[in-house]
Design a protein around this motif. Structure first.
Motif, PDB file in Angstrom:
ATOM      1  N   GLN A  35      -1.305   2.965   2.679  1.00  0.00           N
ATOM      2  CA  GLN A  35      -1.562   1.894   3.648  1.00  0.00           C
ATOM      3  C   GLN A  35      -0.560   1.981   4.793  1.00  0.00           C
ATOM      4  O   GLN A  35       0.621   2.230   4.557  1.00  0.00           O
ATOM      5  CB  GLN A  35      -1.418   0.513   2.986  1.00  0.00           C
ATOM      6  CG  GLN A  35      -2.305   0.274   1.790  1.00  0.00           C
ATOM      7  CD  GLN A  35      -1.884  -0.975   1.024  1.00  0.00           C
ATOM      8  OE1 GLN A  35      -1.476  -1.991   1.619  1.00  0.00           O
ATOM      9  NE2 GLN A  35      -1.961  -0.912  -0.296  1.00  0.00           N
ATOM     10  N   HIS A  36      -1.055   1.724   5.984  1.00  0.00           N
ATOM     11  CA  HIS A  36      -0.170   1.549   7.130  1.00  0.00           C
ATOM     12  C   HIS A  36      -0.448   0.176   7.723  1.00  0.00           C
ATOM     13  O   HIS A  36      -1.565  -0.102   8.160  1.00  0.00           O
ATOM     14  CB  HIS A  36      -0.378   2.623   8.192  1.00  0.00           C
ATOM     15  CG  HIS A  36       0.504   2.411   9.398  1.00  0.00           C
ATOM     16  ND1 HIS A  36       1.882   2.482   9.321  1.00  0.00           N
ATOM     17  CD2 HIS A  36       0.202   2.081  10.690  1.00  0.00           C
ATOM     18  CE1 HIS A  36       2.398   2.225  10.516  1.00  0.00           C
ATOM     19  NE2 HIS A  36       1.409   1.973  11.354  1.00  0.00           N
ATOM     20  N   TRP A  37       0.552  -0.683   7.719  1.00  0.00           N
ATOM     21  CA  TRP A  37       0.426  -2.036   8.228  1.00  0.00           C
ATOM     22  C   TRP A  37       0.981  -2.108   9.647  1.00  0.00           C
ATOM     23  O   TRP A  37       2.064  -1.581   9.931  1.00  0.00           O
ATOM     24  CB  TRP A  37       1.200  -3.017   7.335  1.00  0.00           C
ATOM     25  CG  TRP A  37       0.474  -3.336   6.059  1.00  0.00           C
ATOM     26  CD1 TRP A  37       0.236  -2.469   5.021  1.00  0.00           C
ATOM     27  CD2 TRP A  37      -0.090  -4.594   5.676  1.00  0.00           C
ATOM     28  NE1 TRP A  37      -0.446  -3.111   4.021  1.00  0.00           N
ATOM     29  CE2 TRP A  37      -0.660  -4.418   4.388  1.00  0.00           C
ATOM     30  CE3 TRP A  37      -0.165  -5.834   6.289  1.00  0.00           C
ATOM     31  CZ2 TRP A  37      -1.301  -5.452   3.715  1.00  0.00           C
ATOM     32  CZ3 TRP A  37      -0.797  -6.872   5.621  1.00  0.00           C
ATOM     33  CH2 TRP A  37      -1.354  -6.678   4.354  1.00  0.00           C
ATOM     34  N   ILE A  38       0.233  -2.780  10.524  1.00  0.00           N
ATOM     35  CA  ILE A  38       0.697  -3.076  11.884  1.00  0.00           C
ATOM     36  C   ILE A  38       0.880  -4.587  11.955  1.00  0.00           C
ATOM     37  O   ILE A  38      -0.092  -5.346  11.858  1.00  0.00           O
ATOM     38  CB  ILE A  38      -0.297  -2.583  12.944  1.00  0.00           C
ATOM     39  CG1 ILE A  38      -0.558  -1.082  12.758  1.00  0.00           C
ATOM     40  CG2 ILE A  38       0.236  -2.868  14.350  1.00  0.00           C
ATOM     41  CD1 ILE A  38      -1.685  -0.550  13.631  1.00  0.00           C
ATOM     42  N   LEU A  39       2.110  -5.019  12.078  1.00  0.00           N
ATOM     43  CA  LEU A  39       2.454  -6.439  12.035  1.00  0.00           C
ATOM     44  C   LEU A  39       2.501  -6.987  13.449  1.00  0.00           C
ATOM     45  O   LEU A  39       3.262  -6.513  14.283  1.00  0.00           O
ATOM     46  CB  LEU A  39       3.801  -6.617  11.341  1.00  0.00           C
ATOM     47  CG  LEU A  39       3.922  -5.952   9.966  1.00  0.00           C
ATOM     48  CD1 LEU A  39       5.357  -6.061   9.439  1.00  0.00           C
ATOM     49  CD2 LEU A  39       2.938  -6.558   8.974  1.00  0.00           C
ATOM     50  N   HIS A  40       1.674  -8.001  13.724  1.00  0.00           N
ATOM     51  CA  HIS A  40       1.568  -8.591  15.059  1.00  0.00           C
ATOM     52  C   HIS A  40       2.208  -9.979  15.061  1.00  0.00           C
ATOM     53  O   HIS A  40       1.909 -10.812  14.200  1.00  0.00           O
ATOM     54  CB  HIS A  40       0.097  -8.767  15.464  1.00  0.00           C
ATOM     55  CG  HIS A  40      -0.649  -7.497  15.659  1.00  0.00           C
ATOM     56  ND1 HIS A  40      -0.936  -6.978  16.903  1.00  0.00           N
ATOM     57  CD2 HIS A  40      -1.185  -6.621  14.773  1.00  0.00           C
ATOM     58  CE1 HIS A  40      -1.621  -5.858  16.772  1.00  0.00           C
ATOM     59  NE2 HIS A  40      -1.784  -5.621  15.490  1.00  0.00           N
ATOM     60  N   THR A  71       4.687  -0.859  10.870  1.00  0.00           N
ATOM     61  CA  THR A  71       5.247  -0.902  12.207  1.00  0.00           C
ATOM     62  C   THR A  71       4.957  -2.280  12.784  1.00  0.00           C
ATOM     63  O   THR A  71       4.175  -3.052  12.210  1.00  0.00           O
ATOM     64  CB  THR A  71       4.641   0.184  13.124  1.00  0.00           C
ATOM     65  OG1 THR A  71       3.209   0.038  13.136  1.00  0.00           O
ATOM     66  CG2 THR A  71       5.004   1.577  12.645  1.00  0.00           C
ATOM     67  N   THR A  72       5.593  -2.609  13.890  1.00  0.00           N
ATOM     68  CA  THR A  72       5.408  -3.925  14.501  1.00  0.00           C
ATOM     69  C   THR A  72       4.831  -3.787  15.897  1.00  0.00           C
ATOM     70  O   THR A  72       5.005  -2.767  16.568  1.00  0.00           O
ATOM     71  CB  THR A  72       6.741  -4.688  14.569  1.00  0.00           C
ATOM     72  OG1 THR A  72       7.656  -3.968  15.404  1.00  0.00           O
ATOM     73  CG2 THR A  72       7.342  -4.857  13.190  1.00  0.00           C
ATOM     74  N   GLU A  73       4.155  -4.854  16.312  1.00  0.00           N
ATOM     75  CA  GLU A  73       3.564  -4.892  17.645  1.00  0.00           C
ATOM     76  C   GLU A  73       3.666  -6.316  18.174  1.00  0.00           C
ATOM     77  O   GLU A  73       3.049  -7.234  17.619  1.00  0.00           O
ATOM     78  CB  GLU A  73       2.101  -4.433  17.584  1.00  0.00           C
ATOM     79  CG  GLU A  73       1.493  -4.144  18.947  1.00  0.00           C
ATOM     80  CD  GLU A  73       0.162  -3.415  18.843  1.00  0.00           C
ATOM     81  OE1 GLU A  73      -0.821  -3.899  19.470  1.00  0.00           O
ATOM     82  OE2 GLU A  73       0.097  -2.384  18.146  1.00  0.00           O
ATOM     83  N   ARG A  74       4.449  -6.505  19.206  1.00  0.00           N
ATOM     84  CA  ARG A  74       4.639  -7.828  19.774  1.00  0.00           C
ATOM     85  C   ARG A  74       3.616  -8.052  20.886  1.00  0.00           C
ATOM     86  O   ARG A  74       3.374  -7.167  21.706  1.00  0.00           O
ATOM     87  CB  ARG A  74       6.053  -7.969  20.347  1.00  0.00           C
ATOM     88  CG  ARG A  74       6.391  -9.365  20.812  1.00  0.00           C
ATOM     89  CD  ARG A  74       7.785  -9.406  21.414  1.00  0.00           C
ATOM     90  NE  ARG A  74       8.103 -10.738  21.907  1.00  0.00           N
ATOM     91  CZ  ARG A  74       9.099 -11.003  22.743  1.00  0.00           C
ATOM     92  NH1 ARG A  74       9.880 -10.021  23.171  1.00  0.00           N
ATOM     93  NH2 ARG A  74       9.321 -12.240  23.151  1.00  0.00           N
ATOM     94  N   GLY A  75       3.008  -9.244  20.916  1.00  0.00           N
ATOM     95  CA  GLY A  75       2.048  -9.522  21.975  1.00  0.00           C
ATOM     96  C   GLY A  75       1.107 -10.644  21.598  1.00  0.00           C
ATOM     97  O   GLY A  75       1.258 -11.300  20.565  1.00  0.00           O
ATOM     98  N   ASP A  76       0.115 -10.850  22.445  1.00  0.00           N
ATOM     99  CA  ASP A  76      -0.848 -11.936  22.307  1.00  0.00           C
ATOM    100  C   ASP A  76      -2.043 -11.448  21.504  1.00  0.00           C
ATOM    101  O   ASP A  76      -2.819 -10.605  21.965  1.00  0.00           O
ATOM    102  CB  ASP A  76      -1.301 -12.386  23.701  1.00  0.00           C
ATOM    103  CG  ASP A  76      -2.208 -13.610  23.659  1.00  0.00           C
ATOM    104  OD1 ASP A  76      -2.575 -14.038  22.541  1.00  0.00           O
ATOM    105  OD2 ASP A  76      -2.551 -14.118  24.738  1.00  0.00           O
ATOM    106  N   ILE A  77      -2.194 -11.979  20.278  1.00  0.00           N
ATOM    107  CA  ILE A  77      -3.288 -11.525  19.429  1.00  0.00           C
ATOM    108  C   ILE A  77      -4.651 -11.927  19.974  1.00  0.00           C
ATOM    109  O   ILE A  77      -5.666 -11.343  19.594  1.00  0.00           O
ATOM    110  CB  ILE A  77      -3.129 -12.063  17.992  1.00  0.00           C
ATOM    111  CG1 ILE A  77      -3.140 -13.593  17.977  1.00  0.00           C
ATOM    112  CG2 ILE A  77      -1.857 -11.528  17.356  1.00  0.00           C
ATOM    113  CD1 ILE A  77      -3.092 -14.178  16.593  1.00  0.00           C
ATOM    114  N   ALA A  78      -4.692 -12.914  20.878  1.00  0.00           N
ATOM    115  CA  ALA A  78      -5.960 -13.331  21.462  1.00  0.00           C
ATOM    116  C   ALA A  78      -6.548 -12.256  22.376  1.00  0.00           C
ATOM    117  O   ALA A  78      -7.708 -12.338  22.771  1.00  0.00           O
ATOM    118  CB  ALA A  78      -5.788 -14.627  22.246  1.00  0.00           C
ATOM    119  N   LYS A  79      -5.746 -11.248  22.715  1.00  0.00           N
ATOM    120  CA  LYS A  79      -6.215 -10.203  23.621  1.00  0.00           C
ATOM    121  C   LYS A  79      -6.716  -8.961  22.888  1.00  0.00           C
ATOM    122  O   LYS A  79      -7.000  -7.938  23.513  1.00  0.00           O
ATOM    123  CB  LYS A  79      -5.094  -9.815  24.588  1.00  0.00           C
ATOM    124  CG  LYS A  79      -4.701 -10.952  25.530  1.00  0.00           C
ATOM    125  CD  LYS A  79      -3.580 -10.550  26.478  1.00  0.00           C
ATOM    126  CE  LYS A  79      -3.222 -11.716  27.414  1.00  0.00           C
ATOM    127  NZ  LYS A  79      -2.094 -11.362  28.316  1.00  0.00           N
TER     128      LYS A  79
END
Length: 293
Positions: A56-61, A88-96
């Motif tokens: 599994q590879h998780w992308i955390l928003h 890994t992580t990803e910062r930002g607006d999940i609504a987009k």
């Protein structure tokens, strides 16, 4: 504080249909790519990753960089079959998020998120998942009902005020609150996905005194913020209720719902739901979720 109650409440019965969907994919799945929206401290990953098979590879928003660091550091490293889990992580607006942005994603998941979205934001999420052919597992959405034992006359009035607060307009956005699961069921079904809903209530008893007290303060506080006229009664009410928490004199069932949306054509044989589920498909009226508030 809520992680133990969340884990006990989550609906593991939804994982069977999810695994069946992956197993039916042409060529199988070599690695699951899972996006956790609004991951917070990462409790969904800590619960779900060890219950899924294979790499599994998780992308955390999340929008909060500190939470992303905490979530990534606490992710499990192995799946239920011993396979490797990375994050890994990803910062930002999940609504987009868009269907193009979800390309290659095996699952979109979130906890306690749907009720914080607007109807348009929820529809955009459903459209993105459907367009990418990506399942969604959306857990622990408030459902609109609380059961307190022993009951008091003010319980119903506070619950109504709390639900109104959950549906408030915030920065020009009308939040879905306890209407979220019904709205999500409708949105995903309209976009051609099969929807399953299961109740996932918190059951707070004598061993949960600290969480019960914290939840109760927030519940009453939101109700009073919505209806200031309740403040004098609510203050005395809260004092009584908090006094009963430590010795188990107060128990609470706080209803939530978990929702699984699968791309079309993945129904169980005969189109039947698992026990305790609501099964929906494209063109079917969603209706209120079973076990909703």
């Amino acid at each position: 504080m809520r992680e133990g109650a969340d884990a006990a409440a989550r609906a593991p019965g939804l994982l069977g249909p999810l695994r069946a969907h992956w197993a039916d994919q042409p060529g199988g799945t070599t690695e699951l790519v899972i996006r956790d929206l609004g991951c917070g401290t990462g409790s969904m990953g800590r619960w779900l990753a060890p219950r899924l098979p294979g790499p599994q590879h998780w992308i955390l928003h999340d929008h909060d960089p500190d939470l992303l660091v905490r979530a990534a550091a606490s992710m499990p490293r192995t799946a239920d079959d011993g396979s490797h889990v990375t994050a890994t992580t990803e910062r930002g607006d999940i609504a987009k998020l868009t269907s193009a942005g979800l390309a290659g994603t095996s699952l979109v998941t979130a906890s306690a998120l749907l009720d914080l979205l607007t109807r348009d934001e929820l529809d955009a999420l459903a459209a993105a998942c459907a367009g990418a052919g990506c399942p969604a597992l959306l857990a622990l959405s408030v459902a609109g009902r609380v059961e307190l034992t022993p009951a008091e006359q003010l319980d119903t009035e506070l619950a109504g005020a709390f639900n109104a607060h959950q549906r408030r307009v915030e920065h020009g956005r009308r939040l879905l609150g306890p209407d979220a699961v019904e709205a999500a069921s409708d949105a995903f079904a309209r976009h051609g996905m099969e929807v399953r809903v299961r109740a996932s209530p918190w059951r707070l008893g004598p061993g949960d005194a600290a969480l019960t007290a914290q939840w109760l303060r927030g519940w009453v506080g939101a109700a009073v913020e919505q209806r200031p006229d309740l403040a004098p009664q609510a203050e005395a009410y809260l004092t009584r209720r908090l006094t009963d928490c430590p010795d188990g004199g107060l128990t609470a069932v706080v209803h939530h719902s978990d929702l699984l949306a699968l791309p079309g054509g993945t129904a169980l044989p005969g189109g039947t739901a698992l026990p305790g589920e609501t099964a929906l498909s494209s063109g079917t009226d969603a209706g209120p979720a079973g076990g909703a508030w």
